[in-house]
Design an enzyme around this catalytic site. Sequence first.
Site, PDB file in Angstrom:
ATOM      1  N   GLU A  32       0.824  -1.219   0.000  1.00 39.34           N
ATOM      2  CA  GLU A  32       0.000   0.000   0.000  1.00 39.34           C
ATOM      3  C   GLU A  32       0.853   1.263   0.000  1.00 39.34           C
ATOM      4  OE1 GLU A  32      -0.363  -2.644   1.820  1.00 39.34           O
ATOM      5  OE2 GLU A  32      -2.466  -3.189   2.135  1.00 39.34           O
ATOM      6  N   LYS A  74      -0.340 -12.177  23.567  1.00 28.97           N
ATOM      7  CA  LYS A  74      -0.929 -11.513  24.740  1.00 28.97           C
ATOM      8  C   LYS A  74      -0.833 -12.453  25.930  1.00 28.97           C
ATOM      9  CE  LYS A  74      -3.147  -9.331  21.178  1.00 28.97           C
ATOM     10  NZ  LYS A  74      -3.411  -9.949  19.893  1.00 28.97           N
TER      11      LYS A  74
END
Length: 545
Positions: A330, A441
Site C-alpha cells: 500500500e 498476549k
Amino acid sequence: MDGLMMDRPLLISSLIEFGARYHSKSEIVSRSVEGPIHRYSMAEANYRSKQLAQALTRLGVGKGERIATIAWNGYRHFELYFGVSGMGAVCHTINPRLFHEQIVYVINHAKDKYVFIDLTFVPLLEALAAHLPNVAGYVIMTEKEHMPETKLDNALCYEELLASENGDYTWPEFAEHTASSLCYTSGTTGNPKGVLYSHRSTVLHTFAVCAAGGAGPNTRSRYLSLVPMFHVNAWGLPYGCAMTGAKLVLPGPSYQGDAIFDLMDAEKVDKAAGVPTLWMLLLSEMQKRGRKPEGFETLVVGGSAFPASMIEAYEDKFGVNVHHAWGMTELSPIGTIGTLLPSMDVLSKEERRAIKTTQGRAVFGVEKKIVDQENNRLPEDGNAFGELLVRGLWTASSYYNDPEATAKSFTEDGWFRTGDVVTLDENGIMNVVDRSKDVIKSAGEWISSIDLENAAMGHPAIREAAVIGMPHPKWDERPLLVAVPAQGESAPTLDEVKEFLADKVAKWWLPDDLIILNELPYTATGKVSKLNLREQLKGYSFPGV
Ligand code: AMP
C-alpha cells in the site's frame, strides 16, 4: 496566490526516455528463463518498450485497460513496466506464488485484457484459463523458436509481436494521476486487495528510492534486484535505475544461493535488495566459499525483520553494509530506510548495531503516527508502541474496487491503518514490534514475536525461528518457539535455548516450548506464514497444561 511554475505531469515514460537519452549505454543484465545471460542498454530497452506500446495499441488495448504479467525478473518484464504504463494502460503484476484461486480472482477482479507470461508459467495458465472469461489472449514472453505447444487459446509470441513494430513512437502525455500499475496484496484472510498506483505516486516514489541515503541506485551503482518484479514493482528499483542510469541486474528464475553469488560476482554487483530468506541463502554460500561476491558493498533488506545475528555476519565478517527497510504494498512500498545519522557516529558499535536492527528512519513523503486501541495518539519516544497509521505521497487512498476492505483499513480522516505495531522515536526511527495479529498476549501484557524470533536466530544451532502465541489456560497465550536447526548442527533443547535467551529478553518472554521442524512454511511474498504454522500445529497444547 499561485506560483508561476509549469505544471508538467510526472509520467513513468519520462523515466525511461530520460534514461535512454542520458544513460543510453547503461546496462540491464538478466538471467533469461531460456538460460543464457541477456544484456542490453537502456536505449534498447526504451526502443523495445515503444515497440511493445505499439503492439498493444495494435491489439486494441486502450488507456486504463489492465495488462497482467506473470513473470520473473527479466528484461521483457522491464519493458512491460514501461511499455504498458507508458502508453496509458495499467501494468498488473501477479505473484505466481499466490494460490491458484487467488490468481483467478485477481485476473477476473482486475478484468485483465491480456496476460503476459514467462515460459515457466504456461502450464499454470493452461490450468486456469477456463476460469478467465475476460482474457482476450496470452502473450508468451519468448522468441518464436522457444514457443511451446500450448492449449492456450490465442497464445501470441512476445518477440513476434515486437518484431512487427518499428519503435517509432512518441510516449503520449496525459494527467499524472492516471493509473499506472496494479498489485494485489494477499492478506491472511479474505481475497487479495488491489493497490492501484498512479504515474505521479510512482515517480515521486522513485525520487525517494534514489534518495535513500546510500541504499538506493545512483549513476555508479550496479544494482541487483532480488526483489521480485511481480510484487510491489520490485520496490521501485527498475524505475530508479532508469532515473539514475544505474546498471540493473535481474536474476530471472534462479534464486539459489550459488546462482545469486555467481551472478553478483560476474556483474560486480555493489548493491542488492531482497527479503531475509534470500540473504540467508547467500550468506551460506558466502560462508562456503569463504568470501563475498566481488564488489558487494551494500545490502538492502525488507519484507520481514532481519535479525541482528545476520547483520553482524554480513557487516563484521564480510564488510557488507546492511540497510534495513520497511514497506508495504500500500506504500509503493517504501516507508522507512535504515541509514545512520552523523550524530550516531559517536555511539558504540553495539548501540549502532541496535539501531540497525530497527526498521530504519522516516523517509520524506510518508507521515506516520502511532495510536492505541482507542485511537489516541501515542508519544514518539521509542518506548510507547501502538498501531502505525500512515499517509503520504505514495500511499494508497483506497483498495481497487473493494469498499469493504477499504472501510476496514482507511480512516475517514485520510490515514491508512498498517496493522503493524511499532515504536517511533524523535529521530523517526521505527521499530516493528509485531503484526497486530501476531503479537502474543500473555497475562494482559504483550510479547513481541519478532523480538523473540530475532533473539532466537542468534543461537548458533538455529537457522530460522518463528514464534507464535498458543492458548494457555492461565496466561491467555504463551510463546511457542518453532525452529529449524542450522545446517550440520543438531537441534538445541528448550533448556539450551532458554539459557541462551536469558540475558536477551525478559524472563516472562521465554518460550514455554520448542518445536523443531525441517522447514518453515512461507507466504507468496517470502514471509514466514504464521497462519499455516498455526494450522500445522492445530490441536497442540503446552506440555503439562
Ligand atoms: P507486503 O505488503 O506484502 O509487502 O507486506 C507488508 C508487511 O510486511 C508490513 O506490514 C510488515 O508487517 C512486513 N514488513 C515489511 N518490511 C518489514 C521489515 N523490515 N521488518 C519487519 N516487517 C516488515
